[in-house]
Structure formats: structure tokens, C-alpha cells
Design a protein around this motif. Structure first.
Motif, mmCIF file in Angstrom:
data_model
loop_
_atom_site.group_PDB
_atom_site.id
_atom_site.type_symbol
_atom_site.label_atom_id
_atom_site.label_comp_id
_atom_site.label_asym_id
_atom_site.label_seq_id
_atom_site.Cartn_x
_atom_site.Cartn_y
_atom_site.Cartn_z
ATOM 1 N N ALA A 61 -86.959 -60.077 -18.305
ATOM 2 C CA ALA A 61 -87.634 -61.080 -18.971
ATOM 3 C C ALA A 61 -88.807 -61.596 -17.894
ATOM 4 N N ASN A 62 -88.696 -61.871 -16.678
ATOM 5 C CA ASN A 62 -90.055 -61.878 -15.527
ATOM 6 C C ASN A 62 -89.466 -61.036 -14.894
ATOM 7 N N PRO A 63 -90.272 -59.905 -14.417
ATOM 8 C CA PRO A 63 -90.100 -58.880 -13.343
ATOM 9 C C PRO A 63 -90.146 -59.774 -12.171
ATOM 10 N N ILE A 64 -90.764 -60.870 -11.601
ATOM 11 C CA ILE A 64 -91.456 -62.285 -10.804
ATOM 12 C C ILE A 64 -91.183 -62.951 -11.226
ATOM 13 N N PRO A 65 -89.767 -63.243 -10.549
ATOM 14 C CA PRO A 65 -89.325 -64.837 -11.347
ATOM 15 C C PRO A 65 -89.943 -65.620 -10.100
ATOM 16 N N SER A 66 -90.127 -67.024 -10.837
ATOM 17 C CA SER A 66 -90.461 -68.345 -9.606
ATOM 18 C C SER A 66 -89.035 -68.759 -8.605
ATOM 19 N N ARG A 67 -89.384 -69.081 -7.771
ATOM 20 C CA ARG A 67 -88.940 -69.344 -6.574
ATOM 21 C C ARG A 67 -87.043 -70.487 -7.092
ATOM 22 N N GLU A 68 -87.825 -71.028 -8.574
ATOM 23 C CA GLU A 68 -87.147 -71.895 -9.243
ATOM 24 C C GLU A 68 -85.924 -71.304 -9.462
ATOM 25 N N THR A 69 -86.278 -70.608 -10.620
ATOM 26 C CA THR A 69 -85.279 -69.107 -10.989
ATOM 27 C C THR A 69 -84.295 -68.663 -9.910
ATOM 28 N N ARG A 70 -85.277 -68.559 -8.896
ATOM 29 C CA ARG A 70 -84.563 -67.643 -7.833
ATOM 30 C C ARG A 70 -82.995 -68.295 -6.886
ATOM 31 N N LEU A 71 -83.590 -70.111 -6.688
ATOM 32 C CA LEU A 71 -83.197 -70.265 -6.137
ATOM 33 C C LEU A 71 -81.834 -71.083 -7.330
ATOM 34 N N THR A 72 -81.767 -71.149 -9.003
ATOM 35 C CA THR A 72 -80.576 -71.188 -9.808
ATOM 36 C C THR A 72 -79.489 -69.641 -9.715
ATOM 37 N N LEU A 73 -80.276 -68.428 -9.230
ATOM 38 C CA LEU A 73 -79.571 -67.647 -9.323
ATOM 39 C C LEU A 73 -78.627 -67.453 -8.768
ATOM 40 N N ALA A 74 -79.526 -68.414 -7.519
ATOM 41 C CA ALA A 74 -78.626 -67.701 -6.118
ATOM 42 C C ALA A 74 -77.215 -69.030 -6.337
ATOM 43 N N ARG A 75 -77.400 -69.946 -6.436
ATOM 44 C CA ARG A 75 -76.348 -71.055 -6.943
ATOM 45 C C ARG A 75 -75.430 -70.553 -7.863
ATOM 46 N N ASP A 76 -76.008 -69.757 -8.707
ATOM 47 C CA ASP A 76 -74.240 -69.273 -9.764
ATOM 48 C C ASP A 76 -74.038 -67.934 -9.581
ATOM 49 N N LEU A 77 -75.312 -67.213 -8.888
ATOM 50 C CA LEU A 77 -74.116 -66.270 -8.358
ATOM 51 C C LEU A 77 -73.752 -66.137 -6.818
ATOM 52 N N GLU A 78 -73.620 -67.228 -6.183
ATOM 53 C CA GLU A 78 -72.972 -68.127 -4.300
ATOM 54 C C GLU A 78 -73.718 -67.214 -3.243
ATOM 55 N N VAL A 79 -74.554 -66.308 -3.484
ATOM 56 C CA VAL A 79 -75.647 -65.709 -3.031
ATOM 57 C C VAL A 79 -76.560 -66.601 -1.943
ATOM 58 N N SER A 80 -77.021 -66.331 -1.442
ATOM 59 C CA SER A 80 -78.827 -66.560 -0.927
ATOM 60 C C SER A 80 -79.735 -66.169 -1.505
ATOM 61 N N GLU A 81 -80.688 -66.900 -1.665
ATOM 62 C CA GLU A 81 -81.834 -66.481 -1.852
ATOM 63 C C GLU A 81 -82.631 -65.794 -1.384
ATOM 64 N N ARG A 82 -82.397 -65.024 -0.447
ATOM 65 C CA ARG A 82 -82.563 -64.397 0.104
ATOM 66 C C ARG A 82 -82.097 -62.718 -0.353
ATOM 67 N N GLN A 83 -80.927 -63.289 -0.186
ATOM 68 C CA GLN A 83 -80.165 -61.952 -1.407
ATOM 69 C C GLN A 83 -80.874 -61.276 -2.946
ATOM 70 N N VAL A 84 -81.032 -62.296 -3.238
ATOM 71 C CA VAL A 84 -81.487 -61.899 -4.536
ATOM 72 C C VAL A 84 -82.972 -61.833 -4.514
ATOM 73 N N GLN A 85 -83.850 -62.056 -4.147
ATOM 74 C CA GLN A 85 -85.078 -62.118 -3.682
ATOM 75 C C GLN A 85 -85.314 -60.379 -2.886
ATOM 76 N N VAL A 86 -84.202 -59.647 -2.428
ATOM 77 C CA VAL A 86 -84.144 -58.544 -2.141
ATOM 78 C C VAL A 86 -84.100 -57.351 -3.238
ATOM 79 N N TRP A 87 -83.393 -58.218 -4.267
ATOM 80 C CA TRP A 87 -82.212 -57.616 -5.241
ATOM 81 C C TRP A 87 -83.275 -57.426 -5.966
ATOM 82 N N LEU A 88 -84.345 -58.410 -6.176
ATOM 83 C CA LEU A 88 -85.501 -57.816 -7.011
ATOM 84 C C LEU A 88 -86.362 -57.351 -6.293
#
Length: 261
Positions: free
Chosen positions: A53-80
């Protein structure tokens, strides 16, 4: 206060120990300090959907992903980030492959097959050489294509020439010795020219000068022969041969490749 400890030096003398020297610590390598998180299949599917949907998602999207996946925002950012790098590398490989595919290097057999296509043969036909026939470069020297003027004059269709040799226009007045000389020249890969009497499909005799030249490909090999008819003269004083005297070669006859011209 007790004196500072000393260390022996050369000659038996001592020097005071430096109490203010910074202590040294063994640095941990990057590999030992890295904590790589491995996402499960469900988490990867969720991350892939967000990336599409968006290769560079916003910080709000990353925070939502991190909360849903039970990981840190940094881990989501590194994966992206890793995903973007892999996608870019794949795109560059595909572009390089597309460019390299445009540089086609043909083998001799492939070039020979391409030259035998009717569209390619017709493109080789020059306007100043109207009566032309293209022939195989090897025995039995079958006809591959003929120009429109040659077909109109001789009364044949392209389909009539399939698996036929130049014997298709021979008749009783065709000189066998001259035909043999033309055949020998083709076998020896050299140009030749002679005057012959041949016949149209409707048994009309004509005299013409036939010139046969080999066509050399980029590998220095003979891939085709081009036969040109010049100085054509219709012989109305010759009696046309009967229909059963006109020659049509038999592709299944192994002895039928002699004197194809």
C-alpha cells in the motif's frame, strides 16, 4: 598516603603507574550486539500488505503495526527498510536483464532459420532485381521463397514451391549439362551464371540468364543462395512439352537431389 605503585622499566629504574589512564574495555562486535527479530508468517503477511500500500508508511502506521505485532517501532522500521532495499535490488536486476535481452547473439543455425522466413526473404528482394528465388544452402537445394514477379511470370504460387527445387521449371529443352554445372557451383559454394531454357507452370518455354550467388552470414558461412533471372525471352516458336513432362521433385526420393538447377 602510600606511594603509587610503580612498574619496572629498562635499566632497573621504575616509573609511577598512571592512575588517571582510562580503563580499556573489550568492545562487542556488531554481530554479537545485534538482536534480530524474526517475524512469523502472519506478521510478514501484515507487513507485506502495508508495504504494497505504501513502501514508506507514516509513523502512526508504524506505531499501529508495532502495537498489533507486539514489537517495537524500530523493528518495524528496520523490516521496512530492508524490504525497500530488496525491492530496489530486484528492480535493478530486472532492468539489467531486460537490457541484456535486447542484445541477441544468434548462432549460425538460428540465423539460418531466421533467414528462411518468407518475410525476411521478401525484405532482401531489391526492386532492381525483380526475378529472384532464394534457395537452400545445402542439398537438395529446395526453393524457400520467390519474388512476386517471378511467381507471376512462371504462374506458380508460393505454396507450389514448398519442398521443391528449381527442377520445377525444367523441361525437355533444358540443358542437362548446364544444369549440372550450376549444381556443381552451388555445391562448391561459388557464384555461377548460365543461359538456360526453362518452362512456366503452363508449359510456356522461355530463355533466360540465371545468376546464382551465395549469401554469406556474419559467421562467414553460406546460409542461402539467390538465383536471379535476367534477359528473359519467351520462346513462342518452341512447342510446349506435354503436361507429364514437367518436373515436380519428390521430397521423399533420396536420389532426387541431383542437378536441382
Amino acid at each position: 598516603r602510600p606511594p603509587p605503585p610503580s612498574t619496572p622499566v629498562h635499566g632497573g629504574a621504575t616509573r609511577p603507574h598512571n592512575m588517571f589512564k582510562a580503563p580499556t574495555f573489550k568492545r562487542r562486535t556488531l554481530e554479537s550486539n545485534r538482536r534480530q527479530h524474526r517475524f512469523g508468517a502472519a506478521a510478514v503477511a501484515r507487513l507485506e500488505a502495508v508495504f504494497r500500500a505504501n513502501p514508506i508508511p507514516s509513523r502512526e502506521t508504524r506505531l499501529t503495526l508495532a502495537r498489533d505485532l507486539e514489537v517495537s517501532e524500530r523493528q518495524v522500521q528496520v523490516w521496512l527498510q530492508n524490504k525497500r532495499q530488496r525491492s530496489k535490488a530486484r528492480r535493478l536486476r530486472e532492468e539489467a536483464a531486460a537490457k541484456s535481452s535486447q542484445l541477441v547473439v544468434r548462432e549460425p543455425a538460428a540465423e539460418d532459420e531466421a533467414l528462411q522466413q518468407p518475410a525476411v526473404l521478401e525484405a532482401c528482394w531489391r526492386e532492381d532485381l525483380e526475378m529472384e528465388v532464394f534457395i537452400q544452402s545445402h542439398a537438395p537445394f529446395q526453393v524457400l521463397w520467390a519474388s512476386k514477379d517471378w511467381l507471376n511470370f512462371c504462374g506458380f504460387e508460393q505454396a507450389d514451391l514448398k519442398r521443391q527445387t528449381m527442377k520445377i521449371i525444367q523441361g525437355p529443352s533444358t540443358d542437362d549439362v548446364v544444369a549440372r554445372e550450376l549444381s556443381d557451383a552451388a555445391t562448391e559454394r561459388r557464384c555461377s551464371e548460365a543461359t538456360l531454357i526453362n518452362y512456366t507452370k503452363h508449359r510456356v518455354p522461355f530463355r533466360h540468364t540465371i545468376s546464382i550467388e551465395p549469401l554469406i552470414n556474419s559467421f562467414g558461412q553460406v546460409r542461402l543462395y539467390r538465383a536471379r533471372s535476367m534477359d528473359i525471352e519467351v520462346l513462342s516458336d518452341h512447342e510446349p512439352p506435354p503436361a507429364d513432362n514437367l518436373y515436380f521433385s519428390d521430397p521423399d526420393d533420396p536420389t532426387d537431389d541431383e542437378d536441382p538447377f
